[in-house]
Design a protein around this motif. Structure first.
Motif, short mmCIF file in Angstrom:
data_model
loop_
_atom_site.label_atom_id
_atom_site.label_comp_id
_atom_site.label_asym_id
_atom_site.label_seq_id
_atom_site.Cartn_x
_atom_site.Cartn_y
_atom_site.Cartn_z
N GLU A 1 0.87 4.10 -2.85
CA GLU A 1 0.64 5.50 -2.48
C GLU A 1 1.72 6.41 -3.07
O GLU A 1 1.43 7.51 -3.55
CB GLU A 1 0.62 5.61 -0.95
N ARG B 1 1.03 6.80 -6.68
CA ARG B 1 -0.13 7.66 -6.89
C ARG B 1 0.27 9.14 -6.81
O ARG B 1 -0.20 9.96 -7.60
CB ARG B 1 -1.20 7.34 -5.85
N SER C 1 0.83 -1.21 0.00
CA SER C 1 0.00 0.00 0.00
C SER C 1 0.86 1.26 0.00
O SER C 1 0.50 2.28 -0.59
CB SER C 1 -0.93 -0.02 1.22
#
Length: 416
Positions: free
Chosen positions: A76, A79, A72
């Motif tokens: 992130e 992103r 994750s």
């Protein structure tokens, strides 16, 4: 009687000056090669260069990702990278070989590599690394890659600090993550673009280089049309050094007063480049620069004996002159030898002074060093031009006298 004779000499010199000016102007108009360098190149080159860099910056540069962590935290980070305007992640590759293939084929211009230990290192409080690879065929690609990843890492660092700080208020989070508030502002280049940085220097350099090429081509033509390969024709109007130098330079000054106005005023306005110079300051600064370039070109033209020679000598000096001017390469990083060499060229001081006047709103007082040096160069190159042209007048007369002696000798031989 002496005053009348002096008045007559001045009057004749003035008439010869304007005669030479008119002859040089006609020679420029009739010579297609000189017209190209004096008119077409100054008209076309600024448009070409500015149009190429009209977008100023590159956006959404395609990039590939090799995420060996697949957590994750890594998602992130990616992103945050993709959310900016600089990069666009177009491919998630399974390994580096696949990403290298995309880079080699030109489908992406950079690779972001996230190691397997990315999230584990962050959890342990150990510094981790994200590696970026970039196609260095374009420096702007590298800039986009570096900027996007730097911003993403800074943002993620803030988030990690907030999570670990244990603060209870938003204000405490702000102070702990950013003890000193700062704002990033690009002074004198609001778009942080390439055109606003490079084009002003290129425009100034075009003035010098086209004068070198045009005057050199004209000198080569004059020698080729002269039976003795002399630069100065044997004519009663071409007896004085000052009248020749001033007559020719007046022609070039008239042409480049128009060309400089077009390049330095209209072209930046057409492409909405930074332009905050005061008209009077810009005109006062450009006058000695154009004069220095004219006399520098006339001095250098003495070495041109054929039309094609000026192309070989001058055309390849443009890029080195741009570098040693201290604009596209830091002046402090230029070796002292090349720094001294750069002082010989008007473009070095013309570029630095014009950029400060046009892009930073400087006054003549702010660029007084460059302004004074340009006037010194104008005086020095005017003297060198007079010296070399005086030498050419002497050579031209000698060749004519030798020819006359040869003709007389032949006549005496025929009579005998």
């Amino acid at each position: 009687m002496r005053a009348y004779k002096l008045k007559d000499i001045i009057s004749q010199g003035t008439k010869d000056l304007f005669y030479i000016w008119w002859q040089e102007l006609k020679a420029v108009v009739k010579d297609q090669g000189v017209l190209i360098f004096f008119i077409l190149v100054p008209l076309g080159y600024p448009l070409l260069y500015t149009f190429i860099y009209t977008n100023e910056t590159v956006r959404e540069v395609p990039a590939a990702v090799v995420d060996n962590n697949r957590s994750s935290l890594s998602r992130e980070y990616l992103r945050l990278v993709d959310a900016g305007a600089d990069l666009e992640i177009v491919s998630h590759c399974s390994d580096m070989e696949e990403a290298k293939t995309l880079l080699k084929n030109g489908k992406v211009y950079g690779i972001i590599y996230i190691p397997e230990s990315f999230s584990r290192d962050i959890t342990k409080g150990v510094q981790t690394h994200v590696t970026i690879y970039c196609d260095m065929s374009g420096m702007l690609y590298y800039k986009a890659m570096l900027t996007a990843n730097t911003n993403a890492s800074l943002m993620m660092n803030k988030q990690i600090k907030i999570e670990r700080s244990g603060n209870t208020t938003i204000r405490q989070d702000e102070v702990s993550t950013s003890p000193i508030a700062y704002e990033d502002i690009s002074i004198f280049n609001p778009q942080n673009g390439f055109a606003s940085f490079l084009i002003p220097a290129v425009l100034i350099l075009i003035i010098q280089q086209t004068l070198l090429l045009g005057v050199g081509l004209s000198a080569g033509t004059a020698r080729e049309n002269n039976r003795f390969r002399d630069l100065i024709p044997m004519s009663r109007h071409y007896h004085g050094t000052l009248r020749i130098v001033l007559g020719k330079s007046l022609t070039y000054l008239m042409i480049y007063a128009v060309m400089a106005t077009y390049m330095l005023c209209l072209v930046p306005k057409m492409f909405s480049l930074v332009q905050i110079a005061q008209a009077g300051t810009l005109a006062a600064f450009m006058f000695p620069y154009i004069l220095a370039c004219i006399f520098f070109a006339m001095t250098c033209s003495i070495f041109i004996h054929h039309r094609e020679a000026c192309m070989m000598i001058y055309v390849f000096t443009s890029v080195p002159l741009l570098f040693i001017s201290g604009i596209s390469w830091p002046g402090t990083a230029i070796p002292k030898f090349w720094e001294v060499i750069s002082w010989l060229f008007p473009s070095t001081f013309g570029i630095n002074g014009f950029v400060r006047i046009n892009n930073m709103g400087a006054t003549l007082t702010d660029v007084l060093t460059e302004y004074r040096i340009l006037w010194i160069q104008t005086g020095v190159y005017f003297l060198t031009t007079c010296i070399v042209y005086r030498r050419q007048i002497t050579l031209s007369r000698r060749h004519v006298y030798e020819r006359l002696k040869e003709i007389k000798k032949r006549r005496k031989t025929n009579i005998v």
